[in-house]
Design a protein around this motif. Structure first.
Motif, PDB file in Angstrom:
ATOM      1  N   SER A 136       0.845  -1.044   0.000  1.00 34.26           N
ATOM      2  CA  SER A 136      -0.238   0.138   0.044  1.00 34.26           C
ATOM      3  C   SER A 136       0.947   1.256   0.169  1.00 34.26           C
ATOM      4  O   SER A 136       1.766   1.365   0.922  1.00 34.26           O
ATOM      5  N   MET A 137       0.639   1.986  -0.842  1.00 36.45           N
ATOM      6  CA  MET A 137       1.515   3.382  -0.993  1.00 36.45           C
ATOM      7  C   MET A 137       0.344   4.566  -1.216  1.00 36.45           C
ATOM      8  O   MET A 137      -0.325   4.707  -1.870  1.00 36.45           O
TER       9      MET A 137
ATOM     10  N   PRO B 132      -3.523   0.673  -3.611  1.00 39.13           N
ATOM     11  CA  PRO B 132      -3.139  -0.648  -3.107  1.00 39.13           C
ATOM     12  C   PRO B 132      -2.345  -1.112  -4.666  1.00 39.13           C
ATOM     13  O   PRO B 132      -2.799  -1.117  -5.969  1.00 39.13           O
ATOM     14  N   VAL B 133      -1.214  -1.641  -4.590  1.00 40.02           N
ATOM     15  CA  VAL B 133      -0.144  -1.665  -5.640  1.00 40.02           C
ATOM     16  C   VAL B 133       0.186  -3.257  -5.701  1.00 40.02           C
ATOM     17  O   VAL B 133       0.507  -3.757  -4.829  1.00 40.02           O
TER      18      VAL B 133
ATOM     19  N   PHE C 173       0.492  -2.397 -11.302  1.00 36.33           N
ATOM     20  CA  PHE C 173      -0.832  -2.328 -11.541  1.00 36.33           C
ATOM     21  C   PHE C 173      -1.297  -1.836 -10.119  1.00 36.33           C
ATOM     22  O   PHE C 173      -0.974  -2.184  -9.123  1.00 36.33           O
ATOM     23  N   LEU C 174      -2.757  -1.278 -10.302  1.00 38.70           N
ATOM     24  CA  LEU C 174      -3.506  -1.003  -8.914  1.00 38.70           C
ATOM     25  C   LEU C 174      -4.074  -2.518  -8.905  1.00 38.70           C
ATOM     26  O   LEU C 174      -4.537  -3.167  -9.659  1.00 38.70           O
ATOM     27  N   ASN C 175      -4.031  -2.954  -7.696  1.00 40.12           N
ATOM     28  CA  ASN C 175      -4.127  -4.399  -7.154  1.00 40.12           C
ATOM     29  C   ASN C 175      -5.705  -4.590  -6.801  1.00 40.12           C
ATOM     30  O   ASN C 175      -6.106  -4.705  -5.814  1.00 40.12           O
ATOM     31  N   VAL C 176      -6.530  -4.086  -8.033  1.00 42.35           N
ATOM     32  CA  VAL C 176      -8.043  -4.074  -7.857  1.00 42.35           C
ATOM     33  C   VAL C 176      -8.544  -4.914  -9.333  1.00 42.35           C
ATOM     34  O   VAL C 176      -8.316  -4.527 -10.269  1.00 42.35           O
ATOM     35  N   CYS C 177      -9.305  -5.939  -8.839  1.00 40.70           N
ATOM     36  CA  CYS C 177     -10.145  -6.846  -9.965  1.00 40.70           C
ATOM     37  C   CYS C 177     -11.091  -5.818 -10.717  1.00 40.70           C
ATOM     38  O   CYS C 177     -11.766  -4.851  -9.904  1.00 40.70           O
TER      39      CYS C 177
ATOM     40  N   ASN D 285     -12.584  -5.847  -5.942  1.00 45.34           N
ATOM     41  CA  ASN D 285     -12.067  -6.482  -5.119  1.00 45.34           C
ATOM     42  C   ASN D 285     -10.522  -6.562  -4.873  1.00 45.34           C
ATOM     43  O   ASN D 285      -9.859  -6.386  -6.171  1.00 45.34           O
ATOM     44  N   LYS D 286      -9.972  -6.523  -3.761  1.00 48.30           N
ATOM     45  CA  LYS D 286      -8.403  -6.626  -3.889  1.00 48.30           C
ATOM     46  C   LYS D 286      -7.942  -7.971  -4.521  1.00 48.30           C
ATOM     47  O   LYS D 286      -8.630  -8.897  -4.137  1.00 48.30           O
ATOM     48  N   LEU D 287      -7.159  -8.068  -5.541  1.00 52.84           N
ATOM     49  CA  LEU D 287      -6.815  -9.230  -6.248  1.00 52.84           C
ATOM     50  C   LEU D 287      -5.957 -10.042  -5.497  1.00 52.84           C
ATOM     51  O   LEU D 287      -6.276 -11.149  -5.092  1.00 52.84           O
ATOM     52  N   ALA D 288      -4.538  -9.590  -5.588  1.00 47.67           N
ATOM     53  CA  ALA D 288      -3.664 -10.542  -4.951  1.00 47.67           C
ATOM     54  C   ALA D 288      -3.773 -10.227  -3.226  1.00 47.67           C
ATOM     55  O   ALA D 288      -3.469  -9.025  -3.032  1.00 47.67           O
TER      56      ALA D 288
END
Length: 391
Positions: A74-75, A79-80, A93-97, A102-105
């Motif tokens: 997180s920066m 969410p990265v 990437f933005l860590n977003v589905c 939803n948060k992906l990874a």
């Protein structure tokens, strides 16, 4: 000019400072308004115009060296997801589905070629492409090429991976780092051993960063750790735009006079130390035993920061005993930074919030701090026609 010549010139300057009881001086003292450390509106402008627009260190190459490696973090509230593709390229990437957000990874690190969302099982490759929609026939027609992960600008240089948190912003790391890039490439960080990271929390990000830019506080704040090794209040600044290489002479610097002048640049950590700072939020201290790379992340409020301290060793440990020694030493350094610097920073934050002052003053001897604050002001103007700060 080679790096060794540049280091030798810095060493020559530091010897002169020690002999003449002076230091690298700015032209005058510089006041900085207290509100710059406390005002929520200024803080939000810093996030928008500095931390979401400029390249930020996100990872070290040695954290994710192999194809398939990934890291999440997180920066500044973003969410990265960092990945390394089968082509060896680091991406962000933005860590977003892209289905429902939803948060992906979920894991902090790992190795895989694809990611599946835990909510509805949409699947993405580690280069960001949407590979599959669960029960596609029932979902309906969509153009999957428009549903790839949101890419962030990302470049890997000198063993460091940088990310810009706003999609589409132009990124040119050689241009941004300028002369500091050659210095970083000379460290060969991509060949080091990653010992691990530790986190600490502190005051406003600029209060924390101020401490990395001067040795005026050594004798008072570090009487048993730094002061027995290094001169207090003697610094030399090599300035590359907003980035700096700060030289600190140690008590052994006088022995360089007995060596040929062309050898002086070969004595980092043996006569003098350097702290390298990358604007806006990175401080690097290279040492033979263990190197620390500090990554300051502002927030969540103006009065707070979270700092990730990365630790590297030039040579990998050969057994568990050596690994334990590295881990113990990294904990010691972390505790020094936390207890002797960041705890003081919290007291400074408390004092500034009291209303006792309307400004603080940086002396001529605190040249690095002056340069840093001038660059903060420059970026907050958000005016491309404005002159760049004069160091």
């Amino acid at each position: 000019m080679s790096l060794i010549q540049a280091y030798g010139n810095a060493a020559e300057a530091m010897i002169s400072y020690v002999d003449n009881h002076t230091t690298d001086l700015a032209g005058s003292v510089m006041p900085v308004p207290v509100k710059n450390y406390t005002d929520p509106e200024i803080f939000e402008r810093e996030l928008d115009l500095i931390f979401k627009r400029l390249p930020l260190l996100a990872a070290l190459t040695i954290e994710m060296p192999k194809p398939g490696d990934f890291k999440t973090l997180s920066m500044v509230g973003k969410p990265v997801l960092l990945t390394r593709g089968k082509d060896g390229v680091a991406r962000a990437f933005l860590n977003v589905c892209t289905h429902r957000g939803n948060k992906l990874a979920m894991e902090k690190t790992g190795n895989c070629s694809r990611f599946s969302c835990a909510y509805h099982a949409w699947t993405y490759s580690n280069d960001g492409r949407l590979l599959g929609i669960a029960e596609r026939a029932k979902f309906g027609e969509v153009d999957t090429s428009t549903l790839n992960l949101t890419a962030l600008p990302c470049q890997e240089v000198a063993g460091l991976i940088f990310v810009t948190l706003t999609p589409g912003v132009e990124m040119d790391m050689p241009a941004f780092l300028g002369g500091m890039l050659e210095d970083l490439e000379g460290q060969k960080f991509k060949d080091w051993y990653y010992v691990g990271s530790k986190e600490i929390e502190g005051a406003n990000w600029k209060i924390a960063y101020d401490g990395y830019l001067e040795g005026y506080h050594f004798s008072a704040a570090h009487p048993k750790t730094i002061a027995p090794r290094s001169y207090t209040n003697i610094m030399h600044f090599d300035i590359f735009g907003p980035h700096m290489r700060v030289g600190y002479p140690t008590f052994s610097i006088g022995k360089l006079k007995d060596l040929p002048r062309e050898e002086w640049g070969q004595h980092e950590n043996d006569g003098y130390d350097f702290v390298r700072t990358l604007f806006p939020n990175v401080s690097i201290f290279v040492a033979p035993e263990l190197t620390q790379i500090a990554q300051l992340l502002p927030g969540p409020t103006a009065a707070e920061n979270r700092t990730v301290l990365h630790y590297l060793a030039k040579v990998a440990p050969v057994n568990e005993e050596e690994e334990a020694r590295l881990q113990s030493f990294s904990q010691f350094i972390r505790d020094v930074v936390n207890e002797e610097d960041y705890m003081l920073g919290l007291k400074v934050q408390e004092g500034l919030a009291s209303g006792a002052l309307d400004h603080v003053v940086f002396g001529r001897n605190e040249r690095g701090n002056q340069v840093f604050h001038k660059w903060v002001d420059y970026y907050l103007r958000n005016d491309p026609t404005a002159p760049r700060p004069n160091p």
